[in-house]
Design a protein around this motif. Sequence first.
Motif: not given
Length: 168
Positions: A24-29, A145-146
């Motif tokens: 998630x952090x890699x995808x800005x969540x 979202x990814x």
Amino acid sequence: MIPKELKAVLAAAYPQCPGFCSVCSKHKIEWVPEKGKVARGYAGAAESIADIKLVLCLAEPGDPGEAEMYDNSDADRLIDDIDFRVTKAYRSVGDPFKNTKMDFHRNVRFILECCWPGESFDEQIKKTWITEGVLGSAYQTTKPVSPVVEKECSARYLSKQLALIPEA
């Protein structure tokens, strides 16, 4: 109050879902409690899991409201008190449906009215579980979202919630 079976599934997202530290952090969540960015986005099923007849699965929560912010006094409770975390997230999402301040909430209320015309909101929501495909807020509301995040969150939470209510 959230049924214990659903609470048990959602409890695994706290104090911080492992996905927030990886995929998630890699995808800005983000996990930023002081900004209300925690696992959230569920409401309904006010009494018993056996009463649920309808599941509404939404994409992911929008921007957190002021009622969802966690200040420093909440920090220990976020870590130690599952009832606090799940109940706060549950109420912060459920209350706007009851008060219908935004078009989104009014539209969901319209769906509930189509399913159970003439019943009170309290009766309708007892039969409904509202959840999100992704429990973390998107980097920017209404932006995609990814799929990697969707798959991660679905495997951790959504599929387990749905397994509890196969007849809905």
